[in-house]
Design an enzyme around this catalytic site. Structure first.
Site, PDB file in Angstrom:
ATOM      1  N   HIS A 176      -1.146   5.817   8.699  1.00  0.00           N
ATOM      2  CA  HIS A 176      -0.270   4.695   9.058  1.00  0.00           C
ATOM      3  C   HIS A 176       1.202   5.076   8.806  1.00  0.00           C
ATOM      4  CE1 HIS A 176       0.560   0.245   9.249  1.00  0.00           C
ATOM      5  NE2 HIS A 176       1.627   0.651   8.580  1.00  0.00           N
ATOM      6  N   GLU A 177       1.480   5.586   7.633  1.00  0.00           N
ATOM      7  CA  GLU A 177       2.878   5.873   7.277  1.00  0.00           C
ATOM      8  C   GLU A 177       3.445   7.045   8.093  1.00  0.00           C
ATOM      9  OE1 GLU A 177       4.131   3.563   5.666  1.00  0.00           O
ATOM     10  OE2 GLU A 177       2.234   2.718   4.966  1.00  0.00           O
ATOM     11  N   GLU A 222       7.107   3.655   4.443  1.00  0.00           N
ATOM     12  CA  GLU A 222       7.344   4.846   5.277  1.00  0.00           C
ATOM     13  C   GLU A 222       8.748   5.421   5.216  1.00  0.00           C
ATOM     14  OE1 GLU A 222       6.742   1.714   6.435  1.00  0.00           O
ATOM     15  OE2 GLU A 222       8.049   1.201   8.108  1.00  0.00           O
ATOM     16  N   GLY A 227       0.842  -1.202   0.000  1.00  0.00           N
ATOM     17  CA  GLY A 227       0.000   0.000   0.000  1.00  0.00           C
ATOM     18  C   GLY A 227       0.871   1.244   0.000  1.00  0.00           C
TER      19      GLY A 227
HETATM   20 ZN   LIG Z   1       3.507  -0.106   8.219  1.00  0.00          ZN
END
Ligand SMILES: [Zn+2]
Length: 1027
Positions: free
Chosen positions: A469-470, A437, A434
């Site tokens: 999330h990142e 990071e 997806g």
């Molecule tokens: Zn992650």
């Protein structure tokens, strides 16, 4: 890394469980240490670099996992190379720790015969030792006594390098003797020839005296190497390579001394990768049909070594200075802001980035050469930018707004400002996960970053989730990093938890609470299997590193953090996190460090660790059974383990913060009462007039509850009278728990149906989507099992239960995310079951869309409308044409799912081939296509045949153990429920040997089929009677 997109479309695992493993006992770190493989005595510098206690913890854990030992022998042998393998097999007596041993069932005295054999054996060993000792010229070394006629001494502990010399290292983990301090990287990619050259200068310090430098390198052709010691002159050195472990080494005759400073300079060339990791190439075609190429990186977990030689383990943090050459039409990006650009004699331009101001793990380094455009804004002292290919610039606004708001949120929440001066979010045309990071340069799949100006709330929900999330990783993962991959949950569980928490606070309109609840149900389903694993688990091979990126690390990790936060008062969780980030900023940690920080901020230093160990070190979760006798309620706990033979043998116990509400007060948080259950059973007092009890308030705990026949009946009666007596999360939780208990064989299918009677009055998203998901899964199993009569009855049952709700749905724009989710889930099920109202409306909407340029299909209904359209020959071809010309990726993905849901077998074959070849359909969409095709009746056997026939090509694209391969196997096999399919699946994966047979997901697939089989056998008569 976010693997959300890969998993998001998987069918929920129906029934789970085991057939191979024996249930390990409760983990005891100290037990059985003698049973672990013993290696030759280690030199001081042979200690691998594992700061603090991580190694002890991990290895200790594995000792009790008998099945993993068996796998370990295979993988260790492979990793250690042939020479070592031969040695170990030659010297492997029957008691070898590598050999799986059945645990002794009882203690018994050795027989007289055994005693005689043992004595004889000892005499022979003693005699041989004496003979060897007195042989002239023979000394005892690790190599043993060389043969007198041998000209080349053989050191069996070391494998051979590619040049034939012995490679001076035998472990997967690097030695701790050398630490990198700084890397100077120069990269010269050539996007015409798809190759690159590199020049890497690594400054290092010697930690312990040693005669070797060992580091990682994979698929790099090293052309020159020089070495400099302190202020001495650089000299050429020979680099040895051991490919099976992706390591290179330089050997020295003189010892390097602790405290000395070293510089190793390496020149090399390589191909840009054609897969999705390392330094890889990607391309995109613009509106005018002009194709352009680009190069980007994806290093986590083990691929930085494919772009530059490095100490590629998370604990070897260092600073980086990156330089990249490019043609004038391109731009480059890296973790840090650009410092300067100079023109090279060749006419190329060389971009130099600032030296990183922080110590980084190698997996977080990133660079990109492309022709992207961007939009930016300042947040505090950070410049936030979103990059995309030029055509998609207009789709970047939502991401910029979201990232800026979340950056501010995290700056405050963590009480620590983001570390770098800039933060880039980049949409890459070819990207498997997806998002990733990388510090200061987060890379995304286009569908997880770009949304149109008229996007639906559900599209925004997905993009915001990935960004949240990142961004959380910039602190959890980047600033404070797990020491080794066994503690991956510290990165991923945390980022997953923070993504939901931050969105709930900053973007309540996106309704991510329901998403989080569904995720927790998914995590429970996976963790109920015997093939599941503890959150912290031994990781000794490259495949095992990849396998850590799974539901347990992400979803169970996040679920457990939610439970912990809900059980701590006020802001204690946040205070503990702030303390943890402050204390370990820039360092590496193990899980215990997090618990210690949380303990430090609790009143009287109440031990968080004590509670959390039971959740971290044992696989699975508890089932709490409630029994009531007048004013006394007894709660008992046991391991909720789905087994095909219906026996639960584990004696695992958890430290459970049990919450409960009752009929006198059940909705508000103030109603919640807490009871800590640490032992096998406990009792609590309750007034006699309490009618019913609901445990696990809002399902924040990671456990399942069985209320007993009377308890369930009381709850069902209450719901039938008034559904609002419980929160929507609690109602969804009852549905989930009831189906789970049915799989465990604790309730009858009639009881399941009895609970679902109330659902005709249900209008909230979470209970409806949970009930639909459970029923659809059973429907699909019956369908694939070709129980045509029952399929028709199940279909009628589902449509009947939800008919009034289906007919209430509107087909225009809907603003609420929660209602969009409810509508899309309901209508997708309804149309797939041929509900006439649904099919008719979808067909009408599609017609209007074709006829008028102005008619829009609401985003949450697009997949459904395209899927209905693609059922006809004409419609399928139209959708394919639209797909080929569409530029908006979220829409494109829905068209692809519509195409893949066709029941025309020739088209199914076409689409499977197209996605594997990357023609028309990008190969990154393969997991999505496989799961969509497998869901259909016509396609599920084709996908199974396809993976068997194309396995080698699949693992060329997606490494063994990767999330993509896990997803492909799960979606292809999870609907089988017959012995014949079980045999086929077992036969195929066994035949793969080192090409995938040892993956945990294979065990999971076999368990699932066996459980499906048992569950079907047990329930088919009930279906016939009750449906
Ligand atoms: Zn992650």
């Amino acid at each position: 890394m976010d693997i959300f997109l890969i998993r998001a479309n998987l069918p929920r695992n129906m029934i789970e469980n085991s057939m191979f493993e024996e249930e390990p006992d409760v983990v005891d770190l100290a037990k059985d240490s003698a049973a672990f493989p013993t290696f030759p005595a280690l030199d001081p510098d042979e200690v691998v670099y594992e700061p603090r206690s991580s190694r002890l913890l991990v290895r200790g854990l594995g000792e009790n996992e008998l099945d993993e030992e068996e796998e370990d022998y295979e993988s260790s042998a492979r990793l250690l190379g042939m020479s070592f393998m031969n040695r170990s097999s030659a010297h492997r007596p029957s008691s070898s720790p590598y050999t799986r041993q059945a645990p002794p069932r009882s203690c018994s005295r050795p027989s007289a015969r055994t005693m005689v054999v043992c004595v004889l054996f000892l005499v022979i060993v003693a005699s041989m030792t004496m003979v060897l000792y007195f042989l002239p010229g023979c000394t005892f070394t690790r190599t043993g006594c060389p043969k007198s006629n041998s000209t080349t001494p053989i050191d069996p502990a070391y494998p051979n390098s590619t040049n034939g010399e012995l490679f001076p290292w035998t472990e997967l983990r690097l030695p701790a003797s050398i630490r990198p301090l700084h890397y100077d990287l120069t990269l010269n990619p050539d996007l015409k020839t798809m190759t690159f050259t590199g020049h890497t200068v690594i400054s290092m310090s010697v930690q312990h005296n040693t005669k070797r430098i060992v580091l990682h390198s994979a698929e790099l052709n090293i052309t020159k190497a020089t070495f400099q010691l302190d202020d001495g002159k650089p000299s050429d050195v020979t680099v040895l390579e051991y490919k099976p472990r992706q390591q290179i080494a330089v050997k020295f005759t003189e010892e390097l001394k602790a405290g000395q400073h070293l510089v190793l300079t390496l020149d090399y060339s390589a191909n840009l990768s054609h897969n999705y990791d390392g330094f890889y190439n990607s391309s995109h075609t613009d509106k005018n049909g002009v194709k352009s190429v680009l190069a980007a990186t994806q290093f986590e977990p083990l691929a930085a070594r494919k772009a530059f030689p490095c100490f590629d383990e998370p604990a070897f943090k260092a600073t980086f200075l990156v330089k990249i050459s490019r043609e004038s039409g391109y731009m480059t990006l890296s973790n840090m802001p650009k410092a300067k650009t100079t023109e090279l004699p060749s006419g190329l331009l060389l971009d130099e980035f600032e030296k990183s101001s922080v110590n980084m793990s190698t997996y977080l380094v990133a660079f990109i050469v492309a022709n992207f455009t961007s939009i930016s804004e300042n947040v505090s002292d950070t410049l936030v930018s979103v990059y995309s290919v030029p055509d998609k610039k207009e789709h970047t606004r939502f991401a910029l707004k979201t990232a800026s708001k979340l950056l501010q949120f995290y700056n405050n929440f963590f009480d620590k400002t983001y570390s770098l001066k800039k933060l880039d979010l980049v949409a890459i045309p070819d990207f498997l996960a997806g998002a990733m990071e990388n510090w200061g340069l987060i890379t995304f799949r286009e569908t997880s970053l770009l949304v149109g100006n008229n996007s639906s709330r559900l599209e925004q929900q997905l993009v915001a989730s990935v960004i949240a999330h990142e961004l959380a990783h910039q602190w959890f993962g980047n600033l404070v990093t797990m020491s080794w991959w066994n503690d991956l949950w510290l990165n991923e569980g945390f980022a997953t938890y923070m993504q939901y928490m931050s969105l709930q606070r900053e973007f309540p309109e996106l309704d991510t609470d329901n998403l989080f609840l569904a995720m927790r149900f998914r995590a429970l389903a996976k963790d109920a299997l015997n093939s599941s694993h503890p959150v912290i688990v031994k990781v000794d091979t490259a495949e095992q590193v990849l396998e850590m990126f799974d539901s347990v690390s992400y979803e169970k990790g996040a679920s457990i953090l939610l439970m912990l936060n809900a059980s701590l008062p006020g802001e204690q969780f946040r205070k503990g996190i702030i303390e943890y980030l402050r204390k370990f900023s820039g360092l590496n940690t193990v899980t215990e460090d997090l618990w210690n920080s949380l303990t430090q901020v609790t009143p009287q230093h109440q031990s968080v660790s004590e509670m959390m160990k039971s959740w971290m070190l044992q696989k699975g979760f508890p089932l709490i059974t409630v029994s009531r006798s007048k004013g006394q309620v007894t709660l008992t706990q046991e391991h909720f383990l789905l087994t095909a033979d219906n026996t639960t043998r584990s004696s695992s116990l958890w430290h459970i913060p049990v919450t409960y509400v009752n009929d006198s007060c059940s909705l508000e948080p103030e109603c919640k009462q807490l009871f800590t259950l640490k032992t096998a059973s406990g009792t609590l007092k309750l007034p006699d007039n309490v009618k019913w009890l609901k445990l696990n308030y809002r399902n924040t705990g990671f456990y399942i509850v069985h209320y007993g026949d009377e308890g369930w009946k009381a709850l069902i009666d209450a719901l039938n009278q008034n559904i609002s007596v419980l929160t929507h999360e609690d109602r969804a939780s009852l549905i989930h728990n009831m189906f789970a208990l049915s799989r465990l064989g604790r309730v009858t299918f009639r009881q399941v149906l009895s609970l679902l009677n109330y659902i005709s009055n249900e209008t909230d998203t979470a209970p409806v989507t949970e009930a639909l998901s459970q029923l659809t899964t059973i429907y699909k199993l019956l369908d694939k099992r070709q129980e045509l009569g029952l399929v028709a009855r199940m279909k009628a049952y589902i449509l009947n239960r939800f008919d009034s709700l289906i007919c209430k749905q509107t087909w225009g724009e809907e603003l609420s995310a929660s209602k969009q989710k409810l509508r899309s889930a309901l209508l997708e099920s309804a149309c797939s079951l041929d509900h006439p109202y649904c099919v008719q409306n979808a067909t009408e909407l599609y017609k209007q869309y074709l006829e008028s340029n102005r008619t829009k299909i609401p985003g949450d209904l697009q997949r459904l409308v395209f899927t209905v359209a693609a059922r006809s020959d004409e419609g399928w071809v139209q959708v394919l044409q639209m797909y080929a010309h569409a530029t908006y990726d979220a829409e494109k993905r829905k068209m692809l799912q519509a195409l893949a849901s066709t029941q025309d077998t020739r088209r199914i074959v076409w689409i499977l081939k197209a996605v594997l070849n990357g023609e028309t359909v990008q190969t990154q969409e393969l997991p999505l296509v496989f799961s969509t095709v497998s869901n259909g009746f016509a396609g599920h056997l084709f996908t199974w045949n396809f993976i068997q026939e194309n396995w080698n090509r699949l693992i060329e694209k997606f490494p063994v153990g990767s999330s993509a391969i896990q997803s492909i196997i799960t979606s292809t096999t999870s609907q089988f429920s017959t012995q014949a399919h079980l045999d086929q699946v077992q036969g195929f994966f066994t035949s793969l040997k080192e090409r995938g047979s040892q993956m945990r997901v294979v065990q999971e697939a076999l368990e699932t089929i066996r459980l499906n089989q048992c569950w079907m056998d047990r329930n088919l008569p009930a279906f016939r009677q009750w449906l």
